[in-house]
Design a protein around this motif. Structure first.
Motif, PDB file in Angstrom:
ATOM      1  N   GLY A 179      -6.245  -1.827  -6.202  1.00  0.00           N
ATOM      2  CA  GLY A 179      -7.351  -0.986  -5.889  1.00  0.00           C
ATOM      3  C   GLY A 179      -7.170   0.147  -5.462  1.00  0.00           C
ATOM      4  O   GLY A 179      -5.719   0.734  -4.791  1.00  0.00           O
ATOM      5  N   ARG A 180      -8.022   1.414  -5.495  1.00  0.00           N
ATOM      6  CA  ARG A 180      -7.400   2.388  -4.710  1.00  0.00           C
ATOM      7  C   ARG A 180      -8.215   3.210  -4.331  1.00  0.00           C
ATOM      8  O   ARG A 180     -10.034   2.830  -3.959  1.00  0.00           O
ATOM      9  N   GLN A 181      -7.950   3.980  -2.704  1.00  0.00           N
ATOM     10  CA  GLN A 181      -9.456   3.998  -2.035  1.00  0.00           C
ATOM     11  C   GLN A 181      -9.239   5.419  -1.049  1.00  0.00           C
ATOM     12  O   GLN A 181      -7.109   5.787  -1.252  1.00  0.00           O
ATOM     13  N   GLY A 182     -10.066   6.450  -0.736  1.00  0.00           N
ATOM     14  CA  GLY A 182      -9.713   7.587  -1.098  1.00  0.00           C
ATOM     15  C   GLY A 182      -9.981   7.751   0.787  1.00  0.00           C
ATOM     16  O   GLY A 182     -10.948   6.966   1.399  1.00  0.00           O
ATOM     17  N   GLU A 183      -9.174   9.361   1.904  1.00  0.00           N
ATOM     18  CA  GLU A 183      -9.624   8.687   2.481  1.00  0.00           C
ATOM     19  C   GLU A 183      -9.884  10.261   3.318  1.00  0.00           C
ATOM     20  O   GLU A 183      -9.784  11.161   3.069  1.00  0.00           O
ATOM     21  N   ASN A 191       0.418   5.642   1.022  1.00  0.00           N
ATOM     22  CA  ASN A 191      -0.118   6.774   0.107  1.00  0.00           C
ATOM     23  C   ASN A 191      -0.064   7.929   0.706  1.00  0.00           C
ATOM     24  O   ASN A 191       1.404   8.275   0.244  1.00  0.00           O
ATOM     25  N   GLU A 211      -5.389  -8.786  -6.488  1.00  0.00           N
ATOM     26  CA  GLU A 211      -6.036  -7.513  -6.327  1.00  0.00           C
ATOM     27  C   GLU A 211      -5.569  -6.228  -6.054  1.00  0.00           C
ATOM     28  O   GLU A 211      -4.185  -6.085  -5.688  1.00  0.00           O
ATOM     29  N   SER A 229       0.822  -1.110  -0.648  1.00  0.00           N
ATOM     30  CA  SER A 229       0.483  -0.322   0.330  1.00  0.00           C
ATOM     31  C   SER A 229       0.475   0.829   0.267  1.00  0.00           C
ATOM     32  O   SER A 229       2.327   1.362   0.513  1.00  0.00           O
ATOM     33  N   LEU A 241      -4.984  10.078  -0.395  1.00  0.00           N
ATOM     34  CA  LEU A 241      -5.266   8.686  -1.054  1.00  0.00           C
ATOM     35  C   LEU A 241      -4.644   7.335  -1.075  1.00  0.00           C
ATOM     36  O   LEU A 241      -3.678   7.968  -1.045  1.00  0.00           O
ATOM     37  N   GLN A 242      -5.418   6.296  -1.255  1.00  0.00           N
ATOM     38  CA  GLN A 242      -4.586   5.063  -0.249  1.00  0.00           C
ATOM     39  C   GLN A 242      -4.516   4.605  -1.801  1.00  0.00           C
ATOM     40  O   GLN A 242      -5.281   4.116  -2.938  1.00  0.00           O
ATOM     41  N   TYR A 267      -3.116   0.464  -3.358  1.00  0.00           N
ATOM     42  CA  TYR A 267      -3.060  -0.806  -3.261  1.00  0.00           C
ATOM     43  C   TYR A 267      -3.024  -1.802  -3.727  1.00  0.00           C
ATOM     44  O   TYR A 267      -4.077  -2.294  -4.906  1.00  0.00           O
TER      45      TYR A 267
END
Length: 445
Positions: free
Chosen positions: A344-348, A143, A342, A141, A321-322, A324
């Motif tokens: 993906g991306r993830q906003g926090e 960030n 897998e 991951s 913004l992460q 992974y």
């Protein structure tokens, strides 16, 4: 029901064990303190090269820089700063987490379903998991916000390393200056101590003869008392010089971190006439001093650190913004695919981000207030140092000029004293030993 009782008993047993394992403060014993004190006292002067010959000025400087405790503390501080910089470099890398696990149970993890419209059970119990399962995964991951903060912190750590290096250079300058002063005082002490002892004995003898002349009424009381006062003042001056010179060698030994009471010889340099004229003007010396002054360089690095602190406070206001990626494995035979990858991306954006944003704004404004002193207030410190440096250089220049004037005034006096001493020795060698005892005594006085 039985399992509930078993779990309750296990919980009570665990609580009692943990209560018995509670940690209480345990002070060091006298034996441990004594051992630590002995080890610390031995480490102060351990691993030092023995002194096998007379110590020269440059050897004393080298020993002080290698073994002096103040310099060693600064070296340790510099090592800590370098370690912090290495840690900041690692914080720029993506996070990697690897997991491996095993799960087992004594029966199947089975279930059934109920058809609500038809009010009946669809089919019998079923399971999609084995009794014993092995799993493993590795994930990466990254960030973006943490990377930006880590980059700013790494730049701050790099500036702290440079600032600490300037502080180490300041300590080096101070140690070298102290060694130079203590060394020449010790050389002067070795040159003058025997002569001062001889002079003290001659003064004491002259004082006794003056009192004898006064008692025997061979000179006027005013003259005898004047001589006595002058001789007492000479004795006091000799005692002051001896007191100052007696500590010079001990101070030099302390700067070289020698064991207290250690004996060593000093290689005194031969006296050669030299010029006290400065080869550079005040403006040139001022420019060189400002360029090389460690405190001013540290101020410049601190300015950059404060500006980076404001940048870090600004970055903390942004959402995260992460990104992974990971690879997984599961030994469950009911799965269609036992291994998969897998991405993906993830906003926090936390619900309390507004509160954090308000705090970050206040921190940013505070950082800017400290950063602008870095451009104004810390500059102020530099501007305050520069006049003090100019006054110090001017005072040193005036002191050097005074030394030149004193040297010119005392040179004829030294030549006259040497000539008079030679003539006196010649007269005493040719004097009539049958002369009057009192006349000779008055001549000595």
């Amino acid at each position: 029901m039985r399992s509930i009782y078993v779990l309750s008993a296990a919980a009570l047993l665990g609580a009692s064990v943990l209560g018995g394992c509670a940690i209480h403060p345990t002070p060091l014993t006298d034996a441990e303190l004594s051992t630590a004190a002995s080890a610390n006292a031995g480490n102060v002067t351990s691993d030092q090269e023995p002194i096998g010959k007379a110590v020269s000025l440059y050897e004393a400087m080298a020993r002080a820089l290698k073994y002096n405790l103040d310099h060693r503390v600064e070296e340790a501080e510099a090592a800590v700063r370098f370690a912090e910089l290495d840690l900041a470099h690692f914080s720029l890398l993506p996070n990697a987490v690897a997991n491996s696990g095993y799960a087992g149970r004594d029966n199947y993890n089975a279930s059934s379903s109920f058809n609500i419209p038809e009010q009946r059970q669809n089919f019998g119990e079923s399971t999609s998991q084995e009794k014993r399962v092995k799993s493993a995964d590795i994930g990466f991951s990254w960030n973006v916000l943490d990377f930006g903060l880590s980059y700013v912190r790494a730049r701050q750590s790099a500036d702290k390393v440079l600032a600490q290096e300037e502080m180490r250079r300041k300590v080096i300058h101070r140690v070298v200056e102290d060694v130079r002063t203590a060394y020449w005082r010790a050389v002067s002490a070795e040159r003058l101590m025997n002569r001062l002892v001889t002079l003290e004995g001659e003064t004491k003898k002259a004082l006794e003869e003056t009192r004898t002349l006064y008692k025997e009424r061979e000179t006027s009381p005013i003259t005898a008392l004047t001589y006595e006062r002058e001789l007492v003042e000479i004795k006091q001056k000799i005692a002051e010089i001896q007191r100052e010179l007696n500590t010079a060698k001990a101070q030099l030994a302390a700067l070289m971190n020698l064991k207290p009471g250690a004996t060593f010889k000093i290689a005194g340099a031969s006296r050669q006439p030299g010029s006290l004229t400065l080869k550079a003007g005040l403006d040139d010396m001022m420019s060189t001093a400002i360029y090389n002054r460690p405190e001013l360089r540290e101020v410049e690095y601190q300015k950059r650190i404060n500006v980076h602190e404001a940048d870090a406070a600004l970055l903390e206001m942004l959402p995260g913004l992460q990104i992974y990626a990971g690879s997984n494995y599961d030994s469950n035979k009911f799965l269609l695919n036992s291994d998969w990858t897998e991405l993906g991306r993830q906003g926090e954006l936390e619900p309390a981000q507004g509160l954090r944003l308000s705090g970050a704004r206040r921190r940013y404004r505070c950082a800017r207030r400290h950063a602008e002193p870095a451009l104004a207030g810390v500059d102020h410190g530099g501007d305050d140092t520069s006049p003090r440096l100019a006054h110090s250089l001017h005072a040193c220049e005036e002191g050097t000029a005074d030394c030149r004037r004193i040297s010119r005034r005392t040179a004829p006096l030294a030549r006259s004293d040497a000539h008079r001493s030679g003539r006196r020795s010649h007269q005493q060698a040719n004097a009539d030993p049958r002369g009057d005892e009192h006349t000779g005594r008055r001549g000595k006085v």
